[in-house]
Write a protein that holds these residues in place. Structure first.
Motif, PDB file in Angstrom:
ATOM      1  N   VAL A  88       1.111  -1.085  -0.122  1.00 13.64           N
ATOM      2  CA  VAL A  88       0.209  -0.147   0.350  1.00 13.64           C
ATOM      3  C   VAL A  88       1.121   1.323   0.241  1.00 13.64           C
ATOM      4  N   ASN A  89       0.294   1.905  -1.090  1.00  9.13           N
ATOM      5  CA  ASN A  89       1.735   3.705  -1.115  1.00  9.13           C
ATOM      6  C   ASN A  89       1.460   4.534   0.173  1.00  9.13           C
ATOM      7  N   THR A  90       1.657   4.300   1.378  1.00  3.39           N
ATOM      8  CA  THR A  90       1.088   5.019   2.466  1.00  3.39           C
ATOM      9  C   THR A  90       2.640   5.824   2.741  1.00  3.39           C
ATOM     10  N   GLN A  91       2.937   6.640   3.470  1.00  2.00           N
ATOM     11  CA  GLN A  91       4.095   6.366   4.375  1.00  2.00           C
ATOM     12  C   GLN A  91       4.372   5.780   4.762  1.00  2.00           C
ATOM     13  N   ALA A  92       3.656   5.160   6.058  1.00  2.00           N
ATOM     14  CA  ALA A  92       3.764   4.367   6.746  1.00  2.00           C
ATOM     15  C   ALA A  92       5.079   2.693   5.997  1.00  2.00           C
ATOM     16  N   SER A  93       3.749   2.731   5.331  1.00  6.92           N
ATOM     17  CA  SER A  93       4.448   0.947   4.785  1.00  6.92           C
ATOM     18  C   SER A  93       5.063   1.283   3.433  1.00  6.92           C
ATOM     19  N   ARG A  94       5.620   2.687   3.694  1.00  4.50           N
ATOM     20  CA  ARG A  94       7.150   2.736   2.775  1.00  4.50           C
ATOM     21  C   ARG A  94       8.038   3.185   3.443  1.00  4.50           C
ATOM     22  N   ARG A 131      12.677   5.193   3.051  1.00  5.22           N
ATOM     23  CA  ARG A 131      11.679   5.452   2.500  1.00  5.22           C
ATOM     24  C   ARG A 131      11.812   4.919   1.286  1.00  5.22           C
ATOM     25  N   TRP A 132      11.235   3.955   0.248  1.00  4.06           N
ATOM     26  CA  TRP A 132      10.985   3.963  -0.911  1.00  4.06           C
ATOM     27  C   TRP A 132      10.497   5.015  -1.860  1.00  4.06           C
ATOM     28  N   ILE A 133      10.970   5.900  -2.393  1.00  2.00           N
ATOM     29  CA  ILE A 133      10.256   6.446  -3.458  1.00  2.00           C
ATOM     30  C   ILE A 133       8.942   6.655  -4.286  1.00  2.00           C
ATOM     31  N   ALA A 134       7.873   7.184  -3.381  1.00  2.00           N
ATOM     32  CA  ALA A 134       6.840   6.723  -5.010  1.00  2.00           C
ATOM     33  C   ALA A 134       6.119   8.399  -5.053  1.00  2.00           C
TER      34      ALA A 134
END
Length: 537
Positions: free
Chosen positions: A41-47, A255-258
């Motif tokens: 999921v593309n949320t700050q926490a999951s990234r 984090r990983w970038i999105a």
């Protein structure tokens, strides 16, 4: 392969690093393209991306939680395993002597409860398991399960690697190494628990041998080693279960970038616009035989929306016009220094006296500056330039590949690759710059110690000119007044996303060229603008 030495990144300042030849290695393989579209999921926490030390802090804080972390991990892994296993046939679970093995035992017990036939092989002494893993083994026996001491040869519906977890620092040998070899040969879905056994969770290095999974389910947060160096090849498609644990208090998280990171800057342009609003990007390089490098950077800057692009080539006989892109404004390198609002130096620069003169002048440039290729090599070889760089008050961006990073740090390329995250952070801190250490899972670091990992890109990017295109993307966004950190992260992600889009359309990955990526990047960038407009509405 043998584990790379954990030698210090910095060698003697009195011993200049030897120049080495370097072939840019492939980025993330094509199967990861689908994974990036439909997994985490593309949320700050999951990234978030957390190192082993950060994960250990969280585990210690919740050691007494109910259900236990091992129960949570094993049940999450079992649910995922049930989705990727073939519908018929037995499931093999390879269990190691630590808590990762305990996760595997919980998984095995749950899959057996679901009605699957599960075979568990234990590499170790059952009487010496840690307490939580020993309890998981008791429950496995209670459910009617037994243990094997070898890997049976059967047509498996799924094989699970629960041999070794995070924290591995020495080469894998003996029985576990043999079992990893057997695991890698199996022709079925292969699931790794937390990290593939033998893979360094922090660096992505392989310690002797590592499991090569088709899928990996990681817990709490993704680890750097899953996303960089050998990690993407060994981990396969990634799934994350946060085990319902909070991680937002961990200050050292990356984090990983999105694309969601760039929404603030990526929106559409006002109707009332003119080219003066979008910056004058300057490119200096293009020595004899390398004019194409400067042109590629200039073309990339144009494609990403620069108002004007000035290219100053050092080759005496450089053409006065780029026949494929006449919009590029060819000027002398001296003129470019004074015309640009954002300057990039390095593509095709060479390392002669003229290159040194222009680099020295560029370090005094009043505006955002991108240092690439031979500009980095010259900087690494000339400590006297470091003072000029440290005195800059405008943003500096550096885009080294591992060999260039080694020259900047006065160490070996192998040392950089063995400690990619630390190398990127050290360059950023030492040179007070925003840095991308290119490669599989490019790592971006800023002068304050923040870091991120890019997941876009594929092996088609292992071709000449790709780095020049990236330089053009970065200087273009800087000239359009993007903050340095956002400009670098967006350019790196866009670079890989464009290559991924081409691979999906079968233009690559094999045979992909920088010119093709430049055109694809323009389409992706405009897609970001449309998405930002939709979100705003």
């Amino acid at each position: 392969m043998q584990a790379l030495p954990a030698a210090p990144l910095v060698c003697s300042a009195q011993t200049p690093a030897k120049r080495r030849s370097f072939r840019f290695s492939g980025m993330n393989p094509a199967p990861r393209i689908r994974e990036r579209q439909d997994s985490t999921v593309n949320t700050q926490a999951s990234r978030q991306v957390l190192t082993t030390s950060a994960i250990r802090k969280i585990e210690a804080s919740f050691a007494a939680s109910t259900p236990s972390l091992m129960q949570r991990a094993g049940l999450a892994a079992a649910a995922f395993a049930s989705r990727i296993a073939a519908p018929e046939g037995p499931i093999l679970v390879l269990v190691g002597p630590g808590n990762n093995g305990g996760d595997g035992l919980v998984l095995a017990t749950e899959l057996k409860r679901m009605g699957r036939t599960v075979v568990v092989a234990l590499a170790g002494d059952a009487d010496k398991l840690p307490p939580d893993a020993s309890e998981a083994l008791r429950r496995w026996h209670e459910a009617g399960g037994t243990l094997r001491d070898s890997v049976p040869s059967l047509p498996w519906a799924l094989a699970v690697d629960a041999l070794l977890g995070i924290g591995l620092t020495r080469p894998v040998t003996g029985l576990i190494a043999e079992w990893i070899t057997d695991f890698n040969r199996l022709r079925c879905p292969r699931l790794a628990i937390d990290v593939p056994s033998g893979l360094d969770a922090d660096t992505g290095a392989i310690h002797g041998i590592a499991a090569r999974a088709t899928h990996t389910i990681s817990f709490i947060a993704l680890k750097p080693g899953l996303l960089t160096l050998e990690g993407p090849d060994q981990a396969g498609d990634l799934q994350l279960s946060d085990l319902e644990l909070p991680t937002d208090a961990i200050s050292e998280a990356g984090r990983w970038i999105a694309p969601a990171d760039f929404t603030e800057f990526a929106g559409p342009r006002r109707l009332n616009s003119h080219k003066g609003h979008f910056g004058d990007a300057g490119i200096i390089g293009g020595q004899a035989g390398m004019v194409g490098a400067a042109w590629i950077a200039g073309r990339a800057a144009l494609a990403l929306g620069s108002g004007r692009v000035f290219v100053g080539c050092l080759a005496p006989d450089a053409p006065a016009i780029d026949p494929l892109t006449p919009e590029l404004m060819m000027r002398s390198a001296n003129e470019v220094h004074s015309l640009a609002s954002a300057l990039a130096i390095g593509p095709g620069l060479g390392q002669d006296e003229a290159a040194n003169v222009h680099l020295s002048r560029a370090l005094a440039f009043r505006g955002p500056l991108v240092l690439d290729a031979d500009a980095l090599n010259l900087l690494g070889a000339n400590p006297s330039m470091h003072t000029a760089l440290s005195l800059r008050t405008d943003a500096t961006v550096m885009t080294p590949h591992p060999a260039e990073a080694a020259r900047l740090l006065q160490c070996s390329t192998a040392q950089v690759q063995a400690q990619r995250l630390e190398a990127a952070k050290e360059i950023a801190g030492r040179y007070r710059a925003h840095v991308v250490l290119k490669g599989c899972g490019s790592i971006i670091a800023d002068p304050q110690g923040a870091w991120a990992i890019n997941r876009s890109g594929n092996p088609g990017m292992a071709s000449a000119g790709m780095g020049d295109a990236l330089t053009g993307f970065v200087v273009s966004l800087l000239g359009q007044h993007w903050p340095a950190g956002a400009a670098l992260e967006a350019a790196v992600h866009l670079h890989g996303a464009a290559a991924d889009a081409l691979a999906v359309g079968k233009t690559g990955p094999i045979g992909l060229t920088a010119s093709e990526v430049i055109h694809a990047a323009r389409r992706v960038r405009n897609g970001w603008a449309e998405a930002a407009l939709t979100e705003a509405a």
